[in-house]
Design an enzyme around this catalytic site. Structure first.
Site, PDB file in Angstrom:
ATOM      1  N   GLY A  26      10.092  -4.533 -47.487  1.00  0.00           N
ATOM      2  CA  GLY A  26       9.280  -4.072 -48.597  1.00  0.00           C
ATOM      3  C   GLY A  26       9.881  -4.468 -49.930  1.00  0.00           C
ATOM      4  O   GLY A  26      10.846  -5.245 -50.006  1.00  0.00           O
ATOM      5  N   ALA A  27       9.312  -3.945 -50.997  1.00  0.00           N
ATOM      6  CA  ALA A  27       9.814  -4.200 -52.350  1.00  0.00           C
ATOM      7  C   ALA A  27       9.442  -3.034 -53.241  1.00  0.00           C
ATOM      8  O   ALA A  27       8.431  -2.358 -53.017  1.00  0.00           O
ATOM      9  CB  ALA A  27       9.238  -5.495 -52.915  1.00  0.00           C
ATOM     10  N   ASP A  28      10.268  -2.800 -54.248  1.00  0.00           N
ATOM     11  CA  ASP A  28       9.945  -1.799 -55.265  1.00  0.00           C
ATOM     12  C   ASP A  28       9.043  -2.404 -56.336  1.00  0.00           C
ATOM     13  O   ASP A  28       8.229  -1.706 -56.940  1.00  0.00           O
ATOM     14  CB  ASP A  28      11.233  -1.250 -55.884  1.00  0.00           C
ATOM     15  CG  ASP A  28      12.100  -0.570 -54.845  1.00  0.00           C
ATOM     16  OD1 ASP A  28      11.604   0.340 -54.157  1.00  0.00           O
ATOM     17  OD2 ASP A  28      13.279  -0.962 -54.702  1.00  0.00           O
ATOM     18  N   GLU A  85      20.228  -6.044 -47.245  1.00  0.00           N
ATOM     19  CA  GLU A  85      18.927  -6.707 -47.270  1.00  0.00           C
ATOM     20  C   GLU A  85      19.068  -8.157 -47.715  1.00  0.00           C
ATOM     21  O   GLU A  85      18.456  -9.061 -47.133  1.00  0.00           O
ATOM     22  CB  GLU A  85      17.971  -5.951 -48.199  1.00  0.00           C
ATOM     23  CG  GLU A  85      17.518  -4.618 -47.620  1.00  0.00           C
ATOM     24  CD  GLU A  85      16.753  -3.768 -48.606  1.00  0.00           C
ATOM     25  OE1 GLU A  85      16.157  -2.776 -48.163  1.00  0.00           O
ATOM     26  OE2 GLU A  85      16.753  -4.074 -49.818  1.00  0.00           O
ATOM     27  N   LYS A 138      14.410  -4.856 -55.567  1.00  0.00           N
ATOM     28  CA  LYS A 138      14.612  -4.086 -54.344  1.00  0.00           C
ATOM     29  C   LYS A 138      15.872  -3.243 -54.479  1.00  0.00           C
ATOM     30  O   LYS A 138      16.721  -3.515 -55.310  1.00  0.00           O
ATOM     31  CB  LYS A 138      14.737  -5.029 -53.132  1.00  0.00           C
ATOM     32  CG  LYS A 138      13.454  -5.782 -52.828  1.00  0.00           C
ATOM     33  CD  LYS A 138      13.605  -6.797 -51.697  1.00  0.00           C
ATOM     34  CE  LYS A 138      14.317  -6.262 -50.483  1.00  0.00           C
ATOM     35  NZ  LYS A 138      13.650  -5.056 -49.929  1.00  0.00           N
ATOM     36  N   THR A 146      14.315  -2.391 -44.907  1.00  0.00           N
ATOM     37  CA  THR A 146      14.550  -0.953 -45.003  1.00  0.00           C
ATOM     38  C   THR A 146      13.487  -0.308 -45.886  1.00  0.00           C
ATOM     39  O   THR A 146      13.027  -0.924 -46.855  1.00  0.00           O
ATOM     40  CB  THR A 146      15.931  -0.677 -45.626  1.00  0.00           C
ATOM     41  OG1 THR A 146      16.923  -1.352 -44.857  1.00  0.00           O
ATOM     42  CG2 THR A 146      16.249   0.813 -45.642  1.00  0.00           C
ATOM     43  N   GLY A 147      13.142   0.938 -45.570  1.00  0.00           N
ATOM     44  CA  GLY A 147      12.248   1.691 -46.437  1.00  0.00           C
ATOM     45  C   GLY A 147      11.063   2.267 -45.687  1.00  0.00           C
ATOM     46  O   GLY A 147      10.860   2.003 -44.499  1.00  0.00           O
ATOM     47  N   SER A 148      10.266   3.040 -46.393  1.00  0.00           N
ATOM     48  CA  SER A 148       9.151   3.736 -45.751  1.00  0.00           C
ATOM     49  C   SER A 148       8.082   2.775 -45.246  1.00  0.00           C
ATOM     50  O   SER A 148       7.467   3.019 -44.197  1.00  0.00           O
ATOM     51  CB  SER A 148       8.547   4.754 -46.724  1.00  0.00           C
ATOM     52  OG  SER A 148       8.131   4.118 -47.926  1.00  0.00           O
TER      53      SER A 148
END
Length: 223
Positions: free
Chosen positions: A86-88, A107, A98, A28-30
């Site tokens: 993805g990851a933060d 996730e 994340k 999930t995510g941009s």
């Protein structure tokens, strides 16, 4: 290149890690949005064929379905060859933070099905020590106050993410002020606290590969 261009770059690079003819795990995510778009383009062009994907959020499910990619329930598969997300934050051992998109529980469920985790991120996400990005923790709402106190005892400041309800009906605490030097131990400890659904440290489910978008192209890190 700007950050959006870097996300597109790693999204396109990640398609090479998708095994033909197998169900794929999708995060999930941009950055994942860019991957889904690149995946859809390869499928439409006949360069790749997959039976479907297991999605970690309603957001990704909608994007996959709009692209004509079948979305399977997690209970319909026993294993996935790869999970792409993805990851933060990601450190030099492949441990991640994340949950900025509030999808951390699903996730982690989908990641648990996968033999391999491929992280896609821009270079700003690579850190020496996890904790600079506010740590997301999905919680049962009634436990918010006591969990806030427990994080305070660790030196962290927890704030309820206003107006956010996860796909599971949970709430999100964002915790600042932490330096997570032992991600495996931290994840194991916080996961046992009553009221915690999922902590956003991905240590047990760490990345094996990270495709990192940088100004000079995609760098491949292996762990």
């Amino acid at each position: 290149m700007n950050q959006d261009q870097l996300k597109q770059l790693v999204g396109q690079a990640a398609v090479a890690y998708v095994p033909a003819g197998q169900v794929l795990g999708v995060g999930t995510g941009s950055t994942v949005d860019c991957f889904i778009d690149a995946l859809a383009a390869d499928i439409a062009a006949g360069r790749l064929a997959i039976p479907g994907a297991v999605s970690s959020s309603e957001r990704s499910t909608q994007r996959l379905q709009k692209a004509g990619i079948p979305v399977l329930d997690a209970s319909a598969v026993e294993r996935l060859a790869v999970y792409i997300d993805g990851a933060d934050e990601i450190d030099h051992q492949g441990f991640m933070v994340k949950g900025g998109g509030a999808a951390l529980t699903r996730e982690k469920i989908v990641a648990d099905l996968a033999d391999r985790f491929v992280c896609i991120a821009d270079a700003s996400k690579l850190v020496q020590t996890l904790g600079k990005f506010p740590l997301p923790v999905e919680i049962i709402p009634m436990a918010a106050a006591q969990l806030t106190r427990r994080f305070a005892a660790l030196g962290g400041s927890a704030t309820l993410r206003a107006g956010v309800v996860t796909d599971n009906g949970g709430h999100i605490l964002d915790v600042t002020g932490l330096s997570i030097t032992d991600p495996l131990a931290f994840e194991a400890e916080v996961s046992q606290w009553p009221g915690v659904v999922t902590v956003g440290v991905f240590a047990r489910h760490k990345a094996q590969v990270c495709l990192l978008g940088a100004a000079d192209g995609v760098k491949t890190l292996t762990f």
